[in-house]
Design an enzyme around this catalytic site. Sequence first.
Site, PDB file in Angstrom:
ATOM      1  N   CYS A  73       0.876  -1.178   0.000  1.00  0.00           N
ATOM      2  CA  CYS A  73       0.000   0.000   0.000  1.00  0.00           C
ATOM      3  C   CYS A  73       0.904   1.215   0.000  1.00  0.00           C
ATOM      4  O   CYS A  73       1.543   1.522   1.005  1.00  0.00           O
ATOM      5  CB  CYS A  73      -0.912  -0.007   1.222  1.00  0.00           C
ATOM      6  SG  CYS A  73      -1.983   1.461   1.329  1.00  0.00           S
ATOM      7  N   GLU A 116      -4.207   1.122  -6.406  1.00  0.00           N
ATOM      8  CA  GLU A 116      -3.256   0.211  -7.044  1.00  0.00           C
ATOM      9  C   GLU A 116      -3.177   0.569  -8.518  1.00  0.00           C
ATOM     10  O   GLU A 116      -4.053   1.266  -9.048  1.00  0.00           O
ATOM     11  CB  GLU A 116      -3.657  -1.249  -6.863  1.00  0.00           C
ATOM     12  CG  GLU A 116      -3.271  -1.837  -5.522  1.00  0.00           C
ATOM     13  CD  GLU A 116      -1.774  -1.816  -5.260  1.00  0.00           C
ATOM     14  OE1 GLU A 116      -0.994  -1.617  -6.221  1.00  0.00           O
ATOM     15  OE2 GLU A 116      -1.381  -1.986  -4.100  1.00  0.00           O
TER      16      GLU A 116
END
Length: 233
Positions: free
Chosen positions: A2, A105
Amino acid sequence: MCSRYFLDADGNVIAYTFRVPVDERIRKRYNIAPSQEAPVVRAAREADRRELAMLRWGLVPFWAKDASMGSRMINARSETVMDKPAFREAFRSRRCAIPASGFYEWTGDPKHRVPHAITVGDRPLIAFAGLWERWKDGEGKPLETFTILTTAANRFVAGMHDRMPAILADGDMDAWLAGSTEEAWKVIRPYPEDAMRERVVSRALNNPRNEFPELWAAQSDAEGRQGTTDEHG
Protein backbone atom coordinates in the site's frame (compact mmCIF):
# COMPACT_ATOMS: atom_id res chain seq x y z
CA MET A 1 1.70 -3.29 -0.75
CA CYS A 2 0.00 0.00 0.00
CA SER A 3 1.85 3.07 -1.24
CA ARG A 4 -1.04 5.48 -1.61
CA TYR A 5 -4.51 5.82 -0.08
CA PHE A 6 -7.32 8.34 0.40
CA LEU A 7 -9.61 9.61 3.13
CA ASP A 8 -13.02 10.99 2.15
CA ALA A 9 -14.05 12.13 5.65
CA ASP A 10 -13.48 15.08 7.93
CA GLY A 11 -12.69 15.19 11.64
CA ASN A 12 -16.31 15.00 12.79
CA VAL A 13 -17.01 11.79 10.85
CA ILE A 14 -13.78 10.18 12.04
CA ALA A 15 -14.50 11.16 15.64
CA TYR A 16 -17.96 9.57 15.51
CA THR A 17 -16.83 6.41 13.69
CA PHE A 18 -13.76 5.66 15.79
CA ARG A 19 -14.87 7.10 19.17
CA VAL A 20 -12.13 9.70 19.42
CA PRO A 21 -12.21 13.46 20.11
CA VAL A 22 -12.76 15.75 17.15
CA ASP A 23 -9.51 17.00 15.63
CA GLU A 24 -9.84 20.12 13.49
CA ARG A 25 -6.57 19.34 11.65
CA ILE A 26 -8.18 16.49 9.76
CA ARG A 27 -9.43 17.20 6.27
CA LYS A 28 -10.41 15.14 3.28
CA ARG A 29 -7.37 13.76 1.50
CA TYR A 30 -7.30 12.45 -2.06
CA ASN A 31 -3.70 11.33 -2.41
CA ILE A 32 -1.97 10.39 0.85
CA ALA A 33 1.63 9.42 0.16
CA PRO A 34 4.62 8.22 2.20
CA SER A 35 6.43 10.86 4.29
CA GLN A 36 3.19 12.85 4.67
CA GLU A 37 1.29 13.29 7.92
CA ALA A 38 -2.02 11.45 8.30
CA PRO A 39 -4.41 10.66 11.17
CA VAL A 40 -4.10 7.43 13.15
CA VAL A 41 -6.20 6.04 15.99
CA ARG A 42 -4.45 4.39 18.93
CA ALA A 43 -5.15 3.35 22.52
CA ALA A 44 -4.92 6.21 24.99
CA ARG A 45 -3.15 5.99 28.34
CA GLU A 46 -6.52 5.99 30.08
CA ALA A 47 -8.08 2.53 30.17
CA ASP A 48 -10.66 1.79 27.47
CA ARG A 49 -10.05 5.11 25.73
CA ARG A 50 -8.78 5.96 22.26
CA GLU A 51 -6.96 8.97 20.91
CA LEU A 52 -6.27 10.39 17.48
CA ALA A 53 -2.83 11.62 16.47
CA MET A 54 -1.24 13.03 13.33
CA LEU A 55 1.78 10.88 12.46
CA ARG A 56 4.19 10.71 9.54
CA TRP A 57 3.83 7.75 7.19
CA GLY A 58 6.98 5.64 7.20
CA LEU A 59 7.91 4.00 10.50
CA VAL A 60 11.24 5.00 12.06
CA PRO A 61 12.25 2.40 14.69
CA PHE A 62 13.20 3.86 18.07
CA TRP A 63 16.74 2.52 17.62
CA ALA A 64 17.33 3.95 14.12
CA LYS A 65 20.37 6.20 13.66
CA ASP A 66 18.40 8.70 11.60
CA ALA A 67 14.87 9.29 10.31
CA SER A 68 15.68 8.37 6.71
CA MET A 69 14.96 4.73 7.52
CA GLY A 70 11.26 5.56 7.50
CA SER A 71 11.16 5.79 3.71
CA ARG A 72 11.71 2.02 3.56
CA MET A 73 9.15 1.22 6.25
CA ILE A 74 5.83 2.33 4.80
CA ASN A 75 4.50 -1.25 4.97
CA ALA A 76 5.03 -4.22 7.29
CA ARG A 77 4.34 -7.75 6.08
CA SER A 78 1.90 -9.27 8.57
CA GLU A 79 3.46 -12.72 8.22
CA THR A 80 6.80 -11.56 9.65
CA VAL A 81 5.84 -8.57 11.78
CA MET A 82 6.45 -10.40 15.05
CA ASP A 83 9.99 -11.32 14.02
CA LYS A 84 11.39 -8.25 12.27
CA PRO A 85 13.46 -6.00 14.57
CA ALA A 86 11.91 -2.87 13.05
CA PHE A 87 8.37 -3.94 13.95
CA ARG A 88 8.22 -6.55 16.71
CA GLU A 89 8.27 -4.16 19.67
CA ALA A 90 5.62 -1.96 18.06
CA PHE A 91 3.47 -5.02 17.36
CA ARG A 92 3.54 -5.90 21.04
CA SER A 93 2.60 -2.51 22.42
CA ARG A 94 2.15 0.21 19.78
CA ARG A 95 -0.58 -0.90 17.40
CA CYS A 96 -2.79 1.65 15.67
CA ALA A 97 -5.55 1.94 13.09
CA ILE A 98 -5.32 4.21 10.05
CA PRO A 99 -8.65 5.71 8.92
CA ALA A 100 -9.16 5.51 5.16
CA SER A 101 -11.85 5.39 2.52
CA GLY A 102 -9.82 3.17 0.22
CA PHE A 103 -6.45 2.67 -1.41
CA TYR A 104 -4.90 2.83 -4.85
CA GLU A 105 -3.26 0.21 -7.04
CA TRP A 106 -1.85 0.48 -10.56
CA THR A 107 -2.04 -1.56 -13.75
CA GLY A 108 -0.45 -1.19 -17.17
CA ASP A 109 3.11 -0.87 -18.42
CA PRO A 110 5.65 1.15 -16.40
CA LYS A 111 5.44 4.22 -18.65
CA HIS A 112 1.63 4.39 -18.64
CA ARG A 113 0.52 3.26 -15.22
CA VAL A 114 -3.23 3.46 -14.66
CA PRO A 115 -4.41 4.05 -11.06
CA HIS A 116 -7.44 2.29 -9.61
CA ALA A 117 -9.31 3.36 -6.47
CA ILE A 118 -10.23 0.30 -4.39
CA THR A 119 -13.00 0.59 -1.81
CA VAL A 120 -15.19 -1.59 0.39
CA GLY A 121 -18.70 -1.35 -0.98
CA ASP A 122 -20.72 -1.11 2.23
CA ARG A 123 -18.12 0.78 4.32
CA PRO A 124 -17.40 4.38 3.30
CA LEU A 125 -14.84 4.60 6.10
CA ILE A 126 -12.48 1.72 6.92
CA ALA A 127 -9.32 1.27 8.97
CA PHE A 128 -6.00 -0.29 8.06
CA ALA A 129 -4.09 -2.17 10.74
CA GLY A 130 -0.92 -0.28 11.55
CA LEU A 131 1.97 0.16 13.96
CA TRP A 132 3.37 3.38 15.34
CA GLU A 133 6.68 4.36 16.84
CA ARG A 134 8.30 7.30 18.63
CA TRP A 135 11.88 8.14 17.57
CA LYS A 136 14.08 10.93 18.96
CA ASP A 137 16.83 12.80 17.15
CA GLY A 138 20.19 13.75 18.65
CA GLU A 139 18.66 16.71 20.45
CA GLY A 140 15.86 14.66 21.96
CA LYS A 141 13.13 15.97 19.64
CA PRO A 142 10.50 13.27 19.12
CA LEU A 143 9.11 12.12 15.78
CA GLU A 144 6.07 9.84 15.69
CA THR A 145 5.60 7.67 12.62
CA PHE A 146 3.48 4.76 11.42
CA THR A 147 3.43 1.87 9.00
CA ILE A 148 0.56 -0.05 7.38
CA LEU A 149 0.38 -3.82 7.70
CA THR A 150 -0.16 -5.84 4.53
CA THR A 151 -1.51 -9.30 3.83
CA ALA A 152 -1.51 -11.53 0.78
CA ALA A 153 -3.94 -10.08 -1.75
CA ASN A 154 -7.42 -11.54 -2.04
CA ARG A 155 -8.56 -12.60 -5.51
CA PHE A 156 -10.08 -9.19 -6.22
CA VAL A 157 -6.80 -7.32 -5.67
CA ALA A 158 -4.47 -10.06 -6.95
CA GLY A 159 -4.90 -8.99 -10.57
CA MET A 160 -3.27 -5.67 -9.67
CA HIS A 161 -0.82 -6.59 -6.90
CA ASP A 162 0.10 -9.60 -4.78
CA ARG A 163 -0.22 -7.64 -1.51
CA MET A 164 -2.95 -5.47 0.00
CA PRO A 165 -3.39 -3.44 3.20
CA ALA A 166 -4.74 -5.32 6.21
CA ILE A 167 -8.28 -3.94 6.56
CA LEU A 168 -9.84 -4.34 9.99
CA ALA A 169 -13.35 -5.77 10.17
CA ASP A 170 -15.94 -3.67 12.02
CA GLY A 171 -15.75 -5.69 15.22
CA ASP A 172 -11.97 -6.09 15.36
CA MET A 173 -10.86 -2.61 16.38
CA ASP A 174 -10.63 -3.22 20.15
CA ALA A 175 -8.73 -6.48 19.74
CA TRP A 176 -6.25 -4.82 17.41
CA LEU A 177 -5.66 -1.68 19.46
CA ALA A 178 -5.71 -3.07 22.98
CA GLY A 179 -5.83 -6.86 22.88
CA SER A 180 -3.01 -9.32 23.51
CA THR A 181 -0.61 -10.13 20.70
CA GLU A 182 -2.51 -13.39 20.16
CA GLU A 183 -5.84 -11.56 19.92
CA ALA A 184 -4.36 -8.96 17.58
CA TRP A 185 -2.80 -11.57 15.32
CA LYS A 186 -6.15 -13.32 14.83
CA VAL A 187 -7.78 -10.24 13.23
CA ILE A 188 -5.15 -9.85 10.48
CA ARG A 189 -6.36 -11.55 7.31
CA PRO A 190 -7.15 -10.64 3.69
CA TYR A 191 -10.43 -8.74 3.50
CA PRO A 192 -13.33 -10.63 1.84
CA GLU A 193 -13.16 -10.08 -1.90
CA ASP A 194 -16.91 -9.98 -2.56
CA ALA A 195 -17.20 -6.71 -0.61
CA MET A 196 -14.60 -4.83 -2.65
CA ARG A 197 -15.06 -2.42 -5.56
CA GLU A 198 -12.68 -0.61 -7.91
CA ARG A 199 -12.72 2.09 -10.54
CA VAL A 200 -10.15 3.79 -12.72
CA VAL A 201 -9.21 7.30 -11.62
CA SER A 202 -7.17 10.12 -13.10
CA ARG A 203 -3.52 9.50 -13.96
CA ALA A 204 -2.79 12.86 -12.34
CA LEU A 205 -2.85 10.87 -9.12
CA ASN A 206 0.49 9.32 -10.11
CA ASN A 207 2.19 12.50 -8.92
CA PRO A 208 2.04 12.59 -5.09
CA ARG A 209 2.10 16.39 -5.15
CA ASN A 210 -1.36 16.42 -6.72
CA GLU A 211 -4.12 16.74 -4.15
CA PHE A 212 -7.56 17.77 -5.40
CA PRO A 213 -11.03 16.16 -5.76
CA GLU A 214 -10.80 15.79 -9.53
CA LEU A 215 -8.27 12.99 -9.04
CA TRP A 216 -11.20 10.63 -8.63
CA ALA A 217 -12.53 11.39 -12.11
CA ALA A 218 -11.27 8.88 -14.67
CA GLN A 219 -9.42 10.50 -17.59
CA SER A 220 -10.54 13.89 -16.37
CA ASP A 221 -9.27 17.39 -16.97
CA ALA A 222 -7.26 16.87 -13.81
CA GLU A 223 -4.60 15.18 -15.94
CA GLY A 224 -3.78 18.49 -17.52
CA ARG A 225 -4.08 20.51 -14.33
CA GLN A 226 -0.91 19.35 -12.54
CA GLY A 227 0.77 16.82 -14.82
CA THR A 228 0.85 13.03 -14.59
CA THR A 229 4.43 12.20 -13.70
CA ASP A 230 4.63 8.56 -12.59
CA GLU A 231 5.99 8.82 -9.05
CA HIS A 232 3.77 6.41 -7.19
CA GLY A 233 6.63 4.17 -6.10
